[in-house]
Each structure stands twice: as structure tokens, then as C-alpha cells.
Write a protein that holds these residues in place. Structure first.
Motif, PDB file in Angstrom:
ATOM      1  N   TYR A 164       0.833  -1.206   0.000  1.00 25.63           N
ATOM      2  CA  TYR A 164       0.000   0.000   0.000  1.00 25.63           C
ATOM      3  C   TYR A 164       0.870   1.258   0.000  1.00 25.63           C
ATOM      4  N   GLY A 165       1.988   1.189   0.709  1.00 25.86           N
ATOM      5  CA  GLY A 165       2.902   2.333   0.701  1.00 25.86           C
ATOM      6  C   GLY A 165       3.404   2.621  -0.713  1.00 25.86           C
ATOM      7  N   LEU A 166       3.708   1.564  -1.485  1.00 27.56           N
ATOM      8  CA  LEU A 166       4.151   1.749  -2.867  1.00 27.56           C
ATOM      9  C   LEU A 166       3.052   2.380  -3.717  1.00 27.56           C
ATOM     10  N   GLN A 167       1.797   1.977  -3.488  1.00 33.71           N
ATOM     11  CA  GLN A 167       0.706   2.549  -4.282  1.00 33.71           C
ATOM     12  C   GLN A 167       0.545   4.050  -4.006  1.00 33.71           C
ATOM     13  N   VAL A 168       0.743   4.440  -2.742  1.00 31.72           N
ATOM     14  CA  VAL A 168       0.671   5.869  -2.420  1.00 31.72           C
ATOM     15  C   VAL A 168       1.788   6.621  -3.150  1.00 31.72           C
ATOM     16  N   VAL A 169       2.986   6.071  -3.115  1.00 34.57           N
ATOM     17  CA  VAL A 169       4.122   6.701  -3.812  1.00 34.57           C
ATOM     18  C   VAL A 169       3.821   6.802  -5.305  1.00 34.57           C
ATOM     19  N   ARG A 170       3.279   5.758  -5.899  1.00 31.85           N
ATOM     20  CA  ARG A 170       2.949   5.786  -7.336  1.00 31.85           C
ATOM     21  C   ARG A 170       1.921   6.877  -7.637  1.00 31.85           C
ATOM     22  N   GLY A 171       0.912   6.967  -6.745  1.00 30.75           N
ATOM     23  CA  GLY A 171      -0.127   7.964  -6.962  1.00 30.75           C
ATOM     24  C   GLY A 171       0.408   9.383  -6.847  1.00 30.75           C
ATOM     25  N   LEU A 172       1.239   9.644  -5.833  1.00 33.10           N
ATOM     26  CA  LEU A 172       1.814  10.974  -5.654  1.00 33.10           C
ATOM     27  C   LEU A 172       2.732  11.339  -6.821  1.00 33.10           C
ATOM     28  N   PHE A 173       3.494  10.367  -7.299  1.00 32.75           N
ATOM     29  CA  PHE A 173       4.388  10.630  -8.426  1.00 32.75           C
ATOM     30  C   PHE A 173       3.583  10.908  -9.695  1.00 32.75           C
ATOM     31  N   ALA A 174       2.562  10.083  -9.935  1.00 27.85           N
ATOM     32  CA  ALA A 174       1.756  10.258 -11.144  1.00 27.85           C
ATOM     33  C   ALA A 174       1.025  11.597 -11.142  1.00 27.85           C
ATOM     34  N   SER A 175       0.681  12.089  -9.946  1.00 28.63           N
ATOM     35  CA  SER A 175      -0.020  13.368  -9.854  1.00 28.63           C
ATOM     36  C   SER A 175       0.951  14.542  -9.685  1.00 28.63           C
ATOM     37  N   ARG A 176       2.240  14.267  -9.852  1.00 32.73           N
ATOM     38  CA  ARG A 176       3.304  15.275  -9.861  1.00 32.73           C
ATOM     39  C   ARG A 176       3.478  15.984  -8.512  1.00 32.73           C
ATOM     40  N   GLN A 177       3.134  15.298  -7.442  1.00 29.39           N
ATOM     41  CA  GLN A 177       3.347  15.856  -6.100  1.00 29.39           C
ATOM     42  C   GLN A 177       4.714  15.368  -5.602  1.00 29.39           C
ATOM     43  N   TYR A 178       5.777  15.903  -6.214  1.00 34.17           N
ATOM     44  CA  TYR A 178       7.103  15.364  -5.988  1.00 34.17           C
ATOM     45  C   TYR A 178       7.602  15.566  -4.564  1.00 34.17           C
ATOM     46  N   ASP A 179       7.413  16.731  -4.009  1.00 39.17           N
ATOM     47  CA  ASP A 179       7.889  16.970  -2.643  1.00 39.17           C
ATOM     48  C   ASP A 179       7.176  16.058  -1.651  1.00 39.17           C
ATOM     49  N   GLU A 180       5.842  15.970  -1.788  1.00 41.70           N
ATOM     50  CA  GLU A 180       5.075  15.121  -0.876  1.00 41.70           C
ATOM     51  C   GLU A 180       5.446  13.659  -1.069  1.00 41.70           C
ATOM     52  N   CYS A 181       5.727  13.253  -2.319  1.00 43.55           N
ATOM     53  CA  CYS A 181       6.114  11.866  -2.611  1.00 43.55           C
ATOM     54  C   CYS A 181       7.415  11.523  -1.886  1.00 43.55           C
ATOM     55  N   ILE A 182       8.381  12.432  -1.925  1.00 42.25           N
ATOM     56  CA  ILE A 182       9.659  12.205  -1.254  1.00 42.25           C
ATOM     57  C   ILE A 182       9.464  12.098   0.254  1.00 42.25           C
ATOM     58  N   GLU A 183       8.666  13.013   0.789  1.00 46.26           N
ATOM     59  CA  GLU A 183       8.437  13.036   2.242  1.00 46.26           C
ATOM     60  C   GLU A 183       7.701  11.791   2.705  1.00 46.26           C
ATOM     61  N   TYR A 184       6.656  11.405   1.956  1.00 47.29           N
ATOM     62  CA  TYR A 184       5.859  10.234   2.354  1.00 47.29           C
ATOM     63  C   TYR A 184       6.717   8.967   2.316  1.00 47.29           C
ATOM     64  N   ALA A 185       7.480   8.757   1.234  1.00 46.08           N
ATOM     65  CA  ALA A 185       8.287   7.542   1.118  1.00 46.08           C
ATOM     66  C   ALA A 185       9.305   7.461   2.244  1.00 46.08           C
ATOM     67  N   GLY A 186       9.885   8.615   2.619  1.00 48.58           N
ATOM     68  CA  GLY A 186      10.869   8.618   3.692  1.00 48.58           C
ATOM     69  C   GLY A 186      10.293   8.125   4.997  1.00 48.58           C
ATOM     70  N   SER A 187       9.039   8.466   5.287  1.00 51.33           N
ATOM     71  CA  SER A 187       8.427   8.044   6.551  1.00 51.33           C
ATOM     72  C   SER A 187       7.808   6.658   6.443  1.00 51.33           C
ATOM     73  N   ALA A 188       7.149   6.374   5.337  1.00 51.29           N
ATOM     74  CA  ALA A 188       6.426   5.106   5.199  1.00 51.29           C
ATOM     75  C   ALA A 188       7.369   3.907   5.172  1.00 51.29           C
ATOM     76  N   PHE A 189       8.572   4.067   4.641  1.00 54.42           N
ATOM     77  CA  PHE A 189       9.486   2.930   4.497  1.00 54.42           C
ATOM     78  C   PHE A 189      10.697   3.040   5.418  1.00 54.42           C
ATOM     79  N   SER A 190      10.636   3.938   6.386  1.00 52.79           N
ATOM     80  CA  SER A 190      11.809   4.179   7.237  1.00 52.79           C
ATOM     81  C   SER A 190      12.224   2.947   8.028  1.00 52.79           C
ATOM     82  N   ASP A 191      11.274   2.139   8.460  1.00 54.34           N
ATOM     83  CA  ASP A 191      11.599   0.969   9.273  1.00 54.34           C
ATOM     84  C   ASP A 191      11.535  -0.335   8.477  1.00 54.34           C
ATOM     85  N   ILE A 192      11.525  -0.221   7.163  1.00 53.83           N
ATOM     86  CA  ILE A 192      11.476  -1.403   6.296  1.00 53.83           C
ATOM     87  C   ILE A 192      12.858  -1.631   5.692  1.00 53.83           C
TER      88      ILE A 192
END
Length: 678
Positions: A164-192
Motif C-alpha cells: 500500500y505504501g508503494l501505491q501511495v508513492v505511485r499515486g503521488l508521483f503520477a499526480s506530480r506531487q514530488y515533494d510530498e512523494c519524497i516526504e511520504y516515502a521517507g516516513s512510510a518505508f523508514s523501518d522497512i
């Protein structure tokens, strides 16, 4: 009896100074295959290919191990959003993955895939020139993406958290929300873990965000972490990856796809050596093999290459395919070194890859034939190991019939035709030995006595060794002769002791092409004639004996004349006595590599015999001219001279100068109007 059938133009030695081309079949200049042993041709596999392969296996582990990987691939990657929903609605599908979803009640997986399919459909729809926003006023982030992103963010479970974290990243990238995509991925996958596929895939999207924001340094570091060497902006992508992530499998593939780039490959040598010094390299076999390939192909150092390829086979490889290629390349290097210790085992191994049901059989056939034709045969020939060269070449001919079904168009037959009769007889004798290599090769190579005796006898005819010719040709069965095209097509039907001056007409003369002649379709039409070669050998022995033993000068001169005519005709009008082709192959009679290396034939196959492009025809013509002159000078009686003139069709000369001879009387009584020819 009509005299017309016996008329010939005036006798002239000069008329025999030309040579004729008769059109038969072959020889065929073999095209030696040049398959890849390391480099890869075509487009490289995209990163998505590697991710897809790994993801399908993860889906199998996540759902049910009994589901075929292909069914998972079809459902997850091939089915559109609508097809996916239809298969769930129908509750009936031969696809085991759909069957699992329909029967297991695994709604977690079903919901995730529905969101992923809807995300992909929305992205695809937005790329269409016919796309329009759902609302009147366009927003920075389309409503469709907002809903999908929010739905994926709302997942509270642990089983599919990374997906699900990957799908959020894909959606943010596809919608050109680059800053939010970077921030979300950093937190969502920090402990993975960094080894997690979803985190690596998300990292490539984040790298894409940084690239679009203009930060190539951060982008490259994340692309490299994900193994995406193709997306690096660095001028030396290989060095960049080798220093940071040398165990990434995509790195070797990236190099293989540029394996035919000389400049690039020469730059790889110091990088490869630097990698091999490190202790943490997982697949050193890949790198040793790469170094062997560079040493041999680009540094022209086969001994160093051979040492490296042997080292590679003691190490671990990233792919079984690479290990197999390394072993095949070892065979090439062994051939160049003349090392046949493991040849039988290697050939048996390759035979296991060329079965009728093997997917890559064709390419493996090309590889073994390249090894034999390009490396083993020239090496063996240079070392005068003719027996092994012929058997090994015939083995390859059987595997890769490049010249059609006829054995007489094969390279192994051309090798035999390039030997002396004594050499081939000795080689055939050596072939009778029972060794592991010979026993293995003779399963496919032709070794029947009729075949070899006929060729040895023909070579002896070519050499003028009629004693050896008679010995070997007398051993050839008539049943075997009937299978040969030179018998079936009448190439041996003509009398080799008749001058055929009237049959020749010059089309043009070219200094490089020698003489060319028009095709006479009826030239060799006639009844098949068995034992024609044997009879010719015996006639030539008779004439030779008469030349030396007869009491009268006329008999010796007549025998010398017939011997000269027979010798010359056996190379020209009756060429099938000494050769197997004088035919429709036009050009230099050399084997050619399929790609590159235009001088290959001159370097490695210059020993092949081809009468039409050799100087032998000049020698034959010169000998004929001198022998003919000498033979005619030996004749002392009018009767003998009249027979000689008549033989060459000079009826006017016979009647005018030798009118009292039996030959002249025969002419006068053979046609009522013979005087009209004077």
C-alpha cells in the motif's frame, strides 16, 4: 553415315589455351555463425522486468505456493482494470490466481489489487489526448488520484503495508506531487529493510522526483540503490555502480548490452580488476568471465583470457546462463590453445542443450559450430591433425547443415578436397582408431569406406597418380556410384579422350575472373556411366605404359597425344573426373563469418582448394600445349598424322595432304558430297 557429326574447326593449340566453366551445383561457401558468447543484442531488459519477476514470486509466497507464476503474472500485470473486475464478478476462471481470490475470501489482496489497477487505469486515461477532468475547474491534483491515494493511506494492516505504501508513492508521483512523494516515502518505508522490493521500487519513484526537481546527485544515489543503472546520469555509470553496489545483477547485464562496443569494453578492464580485488563480491564468476572476454576480444591476449575463464568456472555466477556461456567460451579458448582434454565432455554437455524441445537449441547449435569452424578446424589443420579436423568438422556439419542436405556442399568435404590423396588416405586410416573423441564424433560424422575411397581416388586422378587412383576407385561399389549426382546427372557420360573444341564459346575475358563461358545445357546430357573414373584411370595407365614401352614412334606419339587430351579434359570438359564442382557458386570460395572480420578466410582458410581461383589451371593449360606439340612431333607416318588431324576435325588437311591414308578413304566414303567441305 553423315560426315557432319565429325566435322570440327581447324586444329589450333591456342584454342585449348582457354578453360570452360560448367554449371553444376556448389560448392557452397559456408557462412560460419557468429553467436554471442557474452554480449547481448537487442534492447536491454527494463528495470520493471526484474521487479516483475521478483514481485510475481512474492505474490506466490503471499497467497498460495501452488499457483503457477504465469497465472499470477497474467492477473497482476496483464489484466486491465476492467478484466480484473470481470473475473472477480464471474467467479469462474481457469486462472488459478483468480480462483484463489474467488475461493479464499482474501479480500485484503483483492482490495489492494483493485486499487492498484484503478490507479494504473487513471494514469493511463490522463495520458490520453481525450482526457478531461471530472469537474469544471481543473485542480492541481485530479480528484481521481486524491481518492485512490487517500484509500491507500487509510490501510491499517501489516500484511500489505509495504504494498500500500508503494501505491501511495505511485499515486503521488503520477499526480506530480514530488515533494510530498519524497516526504511520504521517507516516513512510510523508514523501518522497512532496504532489501524489500516495494521499498526499492518506491525508491525509483523518489529518484524520479529528485531528477525532476533538478537534484541529479540524490537521484543517482537512489537509482543505484534500486539497481537501475540505466537511469544514472553519471558519465561512468559502471564505475559508479561498481564502487557502491557491485553485486547488483543489472550491472553485468548493462555491460553485456554494450559488449560489442570496443571503446566501452576497453575502459572496463581496470574497473573489473578493481572489483575482483574486493572480498565482498557475491558473483565473482561474472567478473572473471567478463575479464576473460575483454582479454581475448579486446586485448588479444588469449592465454590470459583462458586463465580467467578457468577461474570464473570455480566461482559463483549470478545466472546459470552466464556460467553456461563461460563454459562455451572456455571451449573456444581451449581450441585456440589446442587443448582437447575436456572436449568430449564439453561436446556431450552442449548436446544436452540442442534437443528438439530445447528453447535455445538454435543458438547453442550456432555456438558449437562457431567453436569448431572458427577455432578448432583451423588450429587442427595448422597442426596437420587432418583426421580430427575432418571428423570434428563433419560433426558440426551434421549439427548445423548450413549448405543444405548434400554432404558434398559441406565444409568437411571441402577440407577433404583440399588434401592430397596420400594425406586423405592416411587420415582415413587414422580415423579407424578407437578413442573416446573419435568414437563420439563418428556417431554423426560420415566414415563409410565407399565415400572415402571415391574421394581418395578422385584426388589421385587430379594429381595424375593413376596407380593410386585405380587402387582406390576399384574399391568403390557400383551401388554407391549410383547415388552420386555426377553419375545421375550424366556428368561422367562424355568421352574424355575427344577434343571438344567446337563446344566452347568465349563470352568475355576479365583479368581477375579469368575466362567465362556461356552455359551449354546439353553439355553433360547422356546415359549414366558406371566406373567412369576407374576406366579413365586404367586408360591413362595404358597410354602412359604405351608411351614408355611401345616399339614404334607412332604408337608412342599417339599414346602421348591421347594422354595429353585425357589429362586436360579431366580438368575441363570432363571436370567431374577430378573435381566435384565447377558450378554456380560465384565469388571467392572461402568460408565467411556471419559478421565482422572480412579477412577471416584469408587468415584461417586459405588452404582450401578451388581450381577456378587457383593457378593450377594455368599449369594444366601449359602442360597440355607442350605435350600436344611434342606428341605431334613424334609422329612419323602419314597414317598416324592423318589420324591426329582427323581427331581434331581437320578433314580438309587429311584429304589434302594425306589422301592415300585409310583415314582419308574413310572420309571420302562417309559422305557423298565430302568435296564440298574442301
Amino acid at each position: 553415315m553423315k560426315l557432319t557429326a565429325y566435322l570440327r574447326p581447324g586444329f589450333s593449340i591456342a584454342l585449348f589455351g582457354v578453360w570452360a566453366v560448367t554449371y553444376a551445383c556448389g560448392p557452397y561457401s559456408p557462412i560460419i555463425p557468429t553467436p554471442e558468447f557474452f554480449a547481448l543484442s537487442g534492447d536491454h531488459k527494463p528495470m520493471s522486468y526484474y521487479e516483475q519477476e521478483e514481485n510475481v514470486r512474492l505474490w506466490q509466497a503471499l497467497t498460495n505456493e501452488k499457483i503457477p507464476l504465469k497465472d499470477i503474472e497474467d492477473a497482476v500485470y496483464r489484466s486491465s482494470c476492467d478484466e480484473f473486475l470481470d473475473n472477480l464478478m464471474l467467479k469462474k476462471s481457469p486462472n488459478k490466481f483468480y480462483a484463489y481470490l474467488n475461493n479464499s475470501g482474501d479480500t485484503e489482496v483483492e482490495d489492494l489489487l483493485r486499487s492498484a489497477k484503478q490507479l494504473e487505469k487513471t494514469r493511463s486515461d490522463m495520458q490520453s489526448p481525450w482526457y478531461y477532468p471530472q469537474t469544471r475547474f481543473s485542480e492541481a491534483v485530479p480528484v481521481e488520484f486524491k481518492d485512490i491515494i487517500q484509500e491507500c493511506k487509510s490501510y491499517q494492516g501489516t500484511r500489505l503495508r509495504d504494498r500500500y505504501g508503494l501505491q501511495v508513492v505511485r499515486g503521488l508521483f503520477a499526480s506530480r506531487q514530488y515533494d510530498e512523494c519524497i516526504e511520504y516515502a521517507g516516513s512510510a518505508f523508514s523501518d522497512i529493510s532496504d532489501n524489500n522490493l516495494m521499498k526499492r521500487m518506491a525508491g525509483r519513484y523518489v529518484a524520479g522526483c529528485w531528477r525532476r526537481l533538478g537534484d541529479d546527485v540524490r537521484a543517482d544515489s537512489l537509482f543505484a540503490l534500486a539497481g537501475d543503472v540505466w537511469s544514472l546520469s553519471s558519465d561512468s555509470a559502471v564505475f559508479y555502480m561498481a564502487e557502491r553496489f557491485p553485486n547488483t545483477p543489472q550491472l553485468i547485464e548493462y555491460i553485456r548490452h554494450r559488449g560489442n562496443d570496443t571503446v566501452f569494453m576497453r575502459k572496463m578492464e581496470p574497473i573489473v580488476k578493481r572489483v575482483l580485488k574486493r572480498s565482498n563480491i557475491a558473483n565473482k564468476g561474472d567478473w572473471y568471465y567478463l575479464l576473460a572476454y575483454i582479454d581475448n576480444e579486446y586485448r588479444v591476449n588469449p592465454s590470459a583470457a583462458r586463465a580467467c575463464v578457468y577461474s570464473s568456472l570455480q566461482q559463483k555466477f549470478s545466472l546459470d546462463e552466464l556460467r553456461d556461456l563461460a563454459r562455451a567460451y572456455k571451449m573456444k579458448l581451449d581450441a585456440r590453445a589446442g587443448n582437447s582434454r575436456s572436449l568430449v565432455d564439453d561436446l556431450k554437455w552442449i548436446e544436452g542443450k540442442i534437443g528438439v524441445l530445447d528453447e535455445n537449441a538454435y543458438e547453442w547449435k550456432r555456438r558449437i559450430c562457431n567453436i569448431i569452424y572458427a577455432d578448432w578446424v583451423p588450429r587442427l589443420w595448422k597442426n596437420r591433425d587432418y583426421s580430427t579436423a575432418i571428423l570434428l568438422c563433419a560433426y558440426a556439419d551434421d549439427i548445423y547443415p548450413y549448405s543444405g542436405p548434400s554432404v558434398y556442399g559441406s565444409l568437411s568435404f571441402q577440407l577433404m578436397g583440399s588434401m592430397s590423396s596420400a594425406q586423405l588416405a592416411a587420415a582415413y586410416g587414422n580415423m579407424q582408431a578407437s578413442t573416446p573423441l573419435y568414437d563420439f564424433l563418428k556417431r554423426k560424422a560420415r566414415t563409410d569406406s565407399d565415400y572415402y575411397n571415391e574421394v581418395i581416388g578422385t584426388l589421385a586422378l587430379r594429381e595424375g597418380d593413376y596407380v593410386r587412383a585405380e587402387r582406390y576407385l576399384s574399391l568403390v561399389s557400383e551401388d554407391y556410384q549410383k547415388t552420386m549426382n555426377i553419375y545421375k546427372d550424366g556428368y561422367l557420360s562424355r568421352d574424355p579422350f575427344t577434343p571438344y573444341t567446337s563446344r566452347w564459346s568465349v563470352v568475355y575475358y576479365d583479368e581477375n575472373q579469368h575466362w567465362e563461358y556461356d552455359m551449354q545445357a546439353a553439355r553433360h546430357i547422356g546415359r549414366p556411366k558406371l566406373n567412369a573414373k576407374l576406366e579413365f584411370a586404367r586408360r591413362m595407365l595404358f597410354y602412359k605404359d604405351t608411351m614408355l614401352q611401345s616399339v614404334t614412334a607412332d604408337e608412342r606419339g599417339q599414346a602421348r597425344l591421347m594422354y595429353a587430351i585425357g589429362r586436360r579434359n579431366s580438368f575441363e570438359e570432363c571436370w567431374a573426373l577430378t573435381q566435384y564442382w565447377r558450378g554456380d557458386y560465384i565469388g571467392i570460395f572461402y568460408p565467411a563469418l556471419q559478421y565482422w572480420d572480412d579477412d577471416f578466410a584469408e587468415r584461417k582458410y586459405a588452404f582450401l582448394y578451388d581450381y577456378s581461383h587457383s593457378d593450377e589451371y594455368k599449369k594444366i593449360e601449359s602442360e597440355y600445349d607442350s605435350e600436344l606439340t611434342a606428341a605431334l612431333a613424334m609422329l612419323t607416318s602419314d597414317e598416324a598424322r592423318a589420324k591426329a588431324e582427323y581427331l581434331f576435325g581437320n578433314v580438309k588437311t587429311v584429304v589434302k595432304y594425306y589422301g592415300n591414308t585409310s583415314t582419308a578413304k574413310y572420309i571420302k566414303t562417309s559422305c557423298d558430297n565430302w568435296e564440298s567441305w574442301l
